[in-house]
Design a protein around this motif. Sequence first.
Motif, short mmCIF file in Angstrom:
data_model
loop_
_atom_site.label_atom_id
_atom_site.label_comp_id
_atom_site.label_asym_id
_atom_site.label_seq_id
_atom_site.Cartn_x
_atom_site.Cartn_y
_atom_site.Cartn_z
N UNK A 6 41.67 39.34 36.54
CA UNK A 6 41.82 40.71 36.03
C UNK A 6 40.45 41.24 35.63
N UNK A 7 40.10 42.38 36.19
CA UNK A 7 38.86 43.07 35.84
C UNK A 7 39.29 44.39 35.21
N UNK A 48 47.53 42.61 33.07
CA UNK A 48 48.20 41.31 32.96
C UNK A 48 49.69 41.43 33.26
N UNK A 49 50.31 42.51 32.86
CA UNK A 49 51.73 42.71 33.15
C UNK A 49 51.99 42.87 34.65
N UNK A 53 51.18 35.70 38.93
CA UNK A 53 50.84 34.28 38.92
C UNK A 53 50.95 33.70 37.51
N UNK A 54 50.99 32.38 37.45
CA UNK A 54 51.08 31.69 36.16
C UNK A 54 49.76 31.74 35.40
N UNK A 55 48.66 31.69 36.14
CA UNK A 55 47.33 31.65 35.53
C UNK A 55 46.62 32.99 35.68
N UNK A 56 45.90 33.39 34.63
CA UNK A 56 45.10 34.61 34.64
C UNK A 56 43.67 34.28 34.27
N UNK A 57 42.75 34.95 34.90
CA UNK A 57 41.33 34.85 34.57
C UNK A 57 40.85 36.27 34.28
N UNK A 58 40.38 36.50 33.07
CA UNK A 58 39.87 37.83 32.69
C UNK A 58 38.37 37.86 32.90
N UNK A 59 37.93 38.86 33.63
CA UNK A 59 36.52 39.00 33.95
C UNK A 59 36.04 40.37 33.49
N UNK A 60 34.98 40.40 32.68
CA UNK A 60 34.42 41.68 32.26
C UNK A 60 33.73 42.34 33.44
N UNK A 62 30.92 43.67 33.77
CA UNK A 62 29.50 43.37 33.97
C UNK A 62 29.26 41.87 34.13
N UNK A 63 30.30 41.12 34.49
CA UNK A 63 30.19 39.68 34.76
C UNK A 63 30.47 39.42 36.23
N UNK A 64 30.25 38.20 36.63
CA UNK A 64 30.64 37.76 37.97
C UNK A 64 30.95 36.27 37.91
N UNK A 65 31.77 35.83 38.83
CA UNK A 65 32.11 34.41 38.89
C UNK A 65 31.12 33.70 39.81
N UNK A 66 30.67 32.55 39.38
CA UNK A 66 29.79 31.74 40.22
C UNK A 66 30.61 31.16 41.37
N UNK A 67 30.00 30.97 42.52
CA UNK A 67 30.73 30.35 43.63
C UNK A 67 31.30 28.99 43.18
N UNK A 68 32.55 28.75 43.53
CA UNK A 68 33.19 27.49 43.19
C UNK A 68 33.78 27.43 41.79
N UNK A 69 33.73 28.51 41.03
CA UNK A 69 34.23 28.50 39.64
C UNK A 69 35.70 28.11 39.57
N UNK A 70 36.52 28.74 40.38
CA UNK A 70 37.96 28.46 40.33
C UNK A 70 38.25 27.02 40.74
N UNK A 71 37.55 26.52 41.75
CA UNK A 71 37.75 25.14 42.16
C UNK A 71 37.38 24.18 41.03
N UNK A 72 36.32 24.48 40.32
CA UNK A 72 35.93 23.64 39.18
C UNK A 72 36.96 23.66 38.07
N UNK A 73 37.62 24.80 37.88
CA UNK A 73 38.64 24.92 36.84
C UNK A 73 39.89 24.12 37.19
N UNK A 74 40.12 23.88 38.46
CA UNK A 74 41.29 23.11 38.89
C UNK A 74 41.19 21.64 38.51
N UNK A 75 39.99 21.15 38.35
CA UNK A 75 39.77 19.72 38.10
C UNK A 75 40.04 19.32 36.68
#
Length: 75
Positions: A6-7, A48-49, A53-60, A62-75
Amino acid sequence: MDVTTIVATFGNQRVWVPLAEKAAASVDHGEVIRYHGKTLADARNTAARRATTEWLCFLDADDSLAPGYMEAMEK
């Protein structure tokens, strides 16, 4: 991982919405919901409503996700 990112933005649309598009472009996994609201809480809660999906990721905006972030969160 079944996740929605969610942005959410509020305030000056000319400033925050273009930044939110850049933030959303950094997401390489799952669904992305963008929403501009009256306040940050309004924007995040409304988006959010809409998520299905069961999981939410809130992103501001002025931010960005690093490559592979979601895969790292799965571990």
